[in-house]
Scaffold this motif. Structure first.
Motif, mmCIF file in Angstrom:
data_model
loop_
_atom_site.group_PDB
_atom_site.id
_atom_site.type_symbol
_atom_site.label_atom_id
_atom_site.label_comp_id
_atom_site.label_asym_id
_atom_site.label_seq_id
_atom_site.Cartn_x
_atom_site.Cartn_y
_atom_site.Cartn_z
ATOM 1 N N GLY A 405 9.152 57.051 111.770
ATOM 2 C CA GLY A 405 10.316 57.630 112.249
ATOM 3 C C GLY A 405 11.755 57.057 111.413
ATOM 4 N N LEU A 406 11.712 55.677 111.427
ATOM 5 C CA LEU A 406 12.908 55.259 110.596
ATOM 6 C C LEU A 406 13.140 55.829 109.377
ATOM 7 N N LYS A 407 11.925 55.673 108.524
ATOM 8 C CA LYS A 407 11.790 56.420 107.083
ATOM 9 C C LYS A 407 12.247 57.686 107.124
ATOM 10 N N ARG A 408 12.040 58.324 108.088
ATOM 11 C CA ARG A 408 12.494 59.869 108.172
ATOM 12 C C ARG A 408 13.799 59.896 108.583
ATOM 13 N N GLY A 409 14.241 59.072 109.280
ATOM 14 C CA GLY A 409 15.636 59.244 110.056
ATOM 15 C C GLY A 409 15.662 59.686 111.493
ATOM 16 N N ALA A 410 14.698 59.114 112.030
ATOM 17 C CA ALA A 410 14.612 59.396 113.444
ATOM 18 C C ALA A 410 14.161 58.093 114.390
#
Length: 449
Positions: A405-410
């Motif tokens: 999620g952090l890699k995808r902006g979430a």
């Protein structure tokens, strides 16, 4: 300032909550510089969609202009004052409005700083009520399996999540734990209402046997949030309210996480048409701005403490920052937004999009359940879909979803093997679909052997 610099300084002095600090030897910290709406932005310019409302507190987005302006105005007049022997306009206005919008009969507001403190107040107030009424044998409490009510010792005692509770067992009072109506545990062909009816038999039997020594039953209405977002049918609350009345036991509704529109109605108890004896509120109360909690109760409880000082019946529980004017002002602005906009109606439309977006996961080979109450949706991963055998907690499968999620902006922060969405109400339909897609990707990664 950049992410690396602030992380280095943080790890030298800060001890973070609900965290094994050694994890940060390999799990990067995420320093946040600013927030706007559903977005959080770090010092390197990366943005993260806040899918969990910053631990379930943020209702109307970060840096909401309306709430910001209200707090600024209040700051020029009064930042804080003792609430013993003194009062101020924000706490009076907030109390009047809470009495007006909560279930019928709740007429008195007692303030604290946070959710755990509100639970402590409700437990102590219930016990003290029975003591003032001459029923000294009433010293015990009943809770549901898999429940969670906070981290202070009283709140921890009436919870049942071993991860939080077991370490501190020697410090905790003994309570009666009754199997809950969790619909995840349904048998083949059984619906959620039938589960609730079957599981209520244990509560009925416990009350019949122990009512004479029981102060109150405490429950999280409809959703056991920290227990993995497990959900149940509102009929259980109706049967519980009727039984508590029959047996002369208080009902405490912990709506700290589920209140203020999270489950599809302003308060979860509305879906059962009941009024508890105590309702605990916090988290969304201030829109995610400042620490504040409140316990609402009715006049029968209030009257049991109302007497001459020398009788020593007063409720002496207190907090230094009780009903802080700035926090009360944030809460009033939050209620304004509910009144000004059709928040509940819009949430129902957003919840439908959430259900539609997550529906494909029902067929995932490692998903046992996709469940939802309003603006809370959860997906439970398992090793074996047929038997519902869970993944061992030691494997930390949810961590893969968090990292993806952090890699995808979430910002997705699963509870063990349960990934969930609990976003601010200002989220758009497109953003919900984006979060669902990121969650699906994360679950695929997490379930790889």
């Amino acid at each position: 300032m950049n992410n690396h610099d602030l992380t280095r300084r943080d790890l030298a002095v800060v001890w973070h909550p609900c965290t094994q600090m050694k994890d940060h030897e390999h799990l990067p910290m995420t320093p946040i510089r600013r927030g706007e709406g559903v977005w959080l932005e770090d010092f390197d310019g990366n943005r993260y969609l806040d899918a969990i409302s910053s631990w379930w507190v943020n209702l109307f987005g970060h840096a909401n202009p309306y709430i910001n302006a209200a707090i600024r105005r209040q700051l020029d007049d009064l930042e804080h004052v003792i609430l013993a022997g003194f009062t101020h306009e924000p706490v009076v206005r907030l109390s009047e409005r809470l009495v007006a919008i909560t279930p019928p009969g709740l007429s008195r507001c007692f303030y604290a700083d946070n959710g755990s403190a509100a639970v402590e107040v409700a437990l102590k107030m219930s016990f003290h009520y029975w003591l003032n009424r001459g029923q000294k044998d009433k010293t015990r409490f009943i809770c549901l399996s898999n429940s969670y009510h906070g981290e202070t010792l009283g709140a921890l005692a009436v919870g049942d999540v071993p991860l939080y509770k077991s370490t501190y067992g020697p410090l905790l009072m003994e309570v009666m734990t009754v199997p809950g109506p969790d619909c995840f545990e349904r048998e083949p062909g059984e619906d959620c209402e039938q589960v609730a009816e079957r599981m209520f038999e244990a509560m009925e039997a416990t009350l019949a046997r122990h009512a004479h020594e029981t102060c109150a039953v405490i429950v999280e209405p409809l959703v056991q949030c920290a227990g993995g977002m497990r959900m149940y049918h509102p009929r259980y609350l109706q049967w519980l309210r009727e039984a508590c009345d029959r047996y002369g036991v208080h009902l405490i509704a912990d709506e700290i996480a589920v209140g203020f529109g999270r489950t599809g109605t302003l308060f979860a108890c509305e879906q059962a048409g009941i009024s508890p004896d105590f309702m605990c509120l916090s988290k969304g109360l201030t829109g995610g701005y400042l620490p504040l909690s409140v316990v609402l109760t009715h006049d029968q409880v209030y009257d049991a403490f109302y007497d001459e000082y020398t009788r020593l019946t007063a409720f002496l529980h207190s907090h230094s920052y009780t009903a802080n004017p700035l926090a009360c002002t944030a809460a009033l602005a939050t209620l304004d937004l509910f009144e000004r906009d059709d928040v509940i109606g819009r949430n129902r439309r957003l919840a439908a999009v959430m259900a539609e977006s997550l529906a494909p996961l029902k067929d995932h080979p490692h998903v046992a359940d996709v469940r939802q109450h309003g603006m809370i949706a959860a997906v439970e991963m398992v090793r074996n879909k047929t038997t519902r055998e869970p993944y061992p907690w030691q494997e930390r499968r949810g961590l893969a979803i968090y990292r993806h999620g952090l890699k995808r902006g979430a910002l997705l922060r699963p509870l063990g093997n349960v990934s969930y969405l609990m976003p601010p109400y200002v989220i758009t339909e497109e953003q919900i679909r984006f979060l669902a897609q990121v969650m699906m990707e994360g679950i695929d990664l997490a379930c790889r052997d």
